[in-house]
Design a protein around this motif. Structure first.
Motif, PDB file in Angstrom:
ATOM      1  N   UNK B   9      75.692 -30.486   9.190  1.00 28.61           N
ATOM      2  CA  UNK B   9      75.262 -30.140   7.827  1.00 28.61           C
ATOM      3  C   UNK B   9      75.963 -28.908   7.304  1.00 28.61           C
ATOM      4  N   UNK B  10      76.287 -28.917   6.022  1.00 29.15           N
ATOM      5  CA  UNK B  10      76.934 -27.770   5.409  1.00 29.15           C
ATOM      6  C   UNK B  10      75.945 -26.750   4.874  1.00 29.15           C
ATOM      7  N   UNK B  11      74.668 -27.140   4.841  1.00 32.77           N
ATOM      8  CA  UNK B  11      73.630 -26.270   4.302  1.00 32.77           C
ATOM      9  C   UNK B  11      72.439 -26.251   5.246  1.00 32.77           C
ATOM     10  N   UNK B  12      72.000 -25.056   5.598  1.00 33.00           N
ATOM     11  CA  UNK B  12      70.849 -24.893   6.481  1.00 33.00           C
ATOM     12  C   UNK B  12      69.910 -23.870   5.851  1.00 33.00           C
ATOM     13  N   UNK B  13      68.621 -24.160   5.889  1.00 32.19           N
ATOM     14  CA  UNK B  13      67.660 -23.213   5.314  1.00 32.19           C
ATOM     15  C   UNK B  13      67.415 -22.046   6.270  1.00 32.19           C
ATOM     16  N   UNK B  14      67.188 -20.864   5.721  1.00 27.74           N
ATOM     17  CA  UNK B  14      66.848 -19.710   6.567  1.00 27.74           C
ATOM     18  C   UNK B  14      65.647 -20.019   7.447  1.00 27.74           C
ATOM     19  N   UNK B  15      65.706 -19.521   8.665  1.00 31.53           N
ATOM     20  CA  UNK B  15      64.698 -19.688   9.728  1.00 31.53           C
ATOM     21  C   UNK B  15      64.838 -21.032  10.447  1.00 31.53           C
ATOM     22  N   UNK B  88      69.882 -16.933   9.487  1.00 32.50           N
ATOM     23  CA  UNK B  88      69.720 -16.093   8.307  1.00 32.50           C
ATOM     24  C   UNK B  88      71.013 -16.190   7.497  1.00 32.50           C
ATOM     25  N   UNK B  89      71.029 -15.513   6.369  1.00 30.26           N
ATOM     26  CA  UNK B  89      72.226 -15.526   5.519  1.00 30.26           C
ATOM     27  C   UNK B  89      73.446 -14.996   6.287  1.00 30.26           C
ATOM     28  N   UNK B 122      71.038 -20.955   3.278  1.00 29.86           N
ATOM     29  CA  UNK B 122      70.425 -20.600   2.002  1.00 29.86           C
ATOM     30  C   UNK B 122      69.284 -21.563   1.690  1.00 29.86           C
ATOM     31  N   UNK B 123      68.300 -21.046   0.978  1.00 29.57           N
ATOM     32  CA  UNK B 123      67.168 -21.909   0.583  1.00 29.57           C
ATOM     33  C   UNK B 123      67.469 -22.608  -0.739  1.00 29.57           C
TER      34      UNK B 123
END
Lengths: 111, 123
Positions: B9-15, B88-89, B122-123
Motif C-alpha cells: 500500500x502507498x498509504x498507511x494511517x498513523x498508528x 507515524x508521519x 497520513x490519515x
C-alpha cells in the motif's frame, strides 16, 4: 548511531575532478574498511559506485575512486561528465549491531 | 540478472502497520547466502537502513526503530517482507529492498536495488 557527515553540495565543470568527503568516527569509518558510495539520480534507486573503501563494481568507470584517511572517507570523480550530476551517499559498517550507517548525502552539480 | 520489486500500500494511517513485500527474480533466496535488506529514504533526506534478513531466518534491525520492524522471508514465493508497526508521519518515505553481490557478510554493500515504493503515513 549518527549519520555520517557529508557536504551538502559540490560542483565542478565538465572534465574537472571533484571530491566528496564522508566524516564519521572511530566507531565506524575509522575502524572498518567497509565504506561504500552510492549515486542516485532524481527519482531513481541508488547505484553502488564504490565498496570496501576503494573497490569498483563491474561496469563502474575508473573515473570513480575511493579512499580513506582516519575517520574520513572520500569519493573522487575525475573527468566530470553531465551524467555524474546526482546525489551521492556514503555508507559505513559500524559493528554487528549497526551494519549500515549512511551519510547525509551530497548533491553534485556539473556546471 | 537479479531483479527486486517492492509492493504494498502507498498509504498507511498513523498508528497502523506498514506491510511491504519484495519479490525476487533471477536468484533463489533459499539458496542464496546473502543478507537481503530494507532501506528507506524520507522525502529530501538521506538513506536509512531498516534491517536485513538471511535465508536461514537470521534478522538484524536498526535499533532506532525501537523494535517496530519485523522482516520475514517466504522461500516458497521467493519473497521477503517488512512489517513496521505503529507508524507515524516520520515513517513516510520511499522504501527499497536490496541485496549485496560483493560479499556475503552482514554489512556488505548493496549492489542490487528495487525501484522503490513510496509510502505515506497520513490519515
Amino acid at each position: 548511531q549518527s549519520a555520517l557527515t557529508q557536504p551538502r553540495s559540490v560542483s565542478g565543470s565538465p572534465g574537472q575532478s571533484v571530491t566528496i568527503s564522508c566524516t564519521g568516527t572511530s566507531s565506524d569509518v575509522g575502524n572498518y574498511n567497509y565504506v561504500s558510495w552510492y549515486r542516485q539520480h532524481p527519482g531513481g534507486a541508488p547505484k553502488l559506485m564504490i565498496y570496501e573503501v576503494s573497490k569498483r563494481p563491474s561496469g563502474v568507470p575508473d573515473r570513480f575512486s575511493g579512499s580513506k584517511s582516519g575517520n574520513t572517507a572520500s569519493l573522487t570523480i575525475s573527468g566530470l561528465q553531465a551524467e555524474d550530476e546526482a546525489d551521492y551517499s556514503c555508507c559505513s559498517y559500524a559493528g554487528s549491531y549497526t551494519p549500515y550507517v549512511f551519510g547525509t548525502g551530497t548533491k553534485v552539480t556539473v556546471l | 540478472q537479479l531483479q527486486l520489486q517492492e509492493s504494498g500500500p502507498g498509504l498507511v494511517k498513523p498508528s497502523e502497520t506498514l506491510s511491504l513485500t519484495c519479490t525476487v527474480s533471477g536468484d533463489s533466496i533459499s539458496s542464496s547466502n546473502y543478507y537481503w535488506g530494507w532501506i528507506r529514504q524520507p522525502p529530501g533526506k538521506g538513506l536509512e537502513w531498516i534491517g536485513s534478513i538471511h535465508y536461514s531466518g537470521s534478522t538484524h534491525y536498526n535499533s532506532s526503530l525501537k523494535g517496530r520492524a519485523v522482516i520475514s522471508v517466504d522461500t516458497s514465493k521467493n519473497q521477503f517482507s517488512l512489517r513496521l508497526t505503529s507508524v507515524t508521519a516520520a515513517d513516510t518515505a520511499v522504501y527499497y529492498c536490496a541485496r549485496p553481490d560483493s560479499g556475503t557478510y552482514l554489512g556488505a554493500a548493496f549492489d542490487f536495488w528495487g525501484q522503490g515504493t513510496k509510502v505515506t503515513a497520513s490519515s
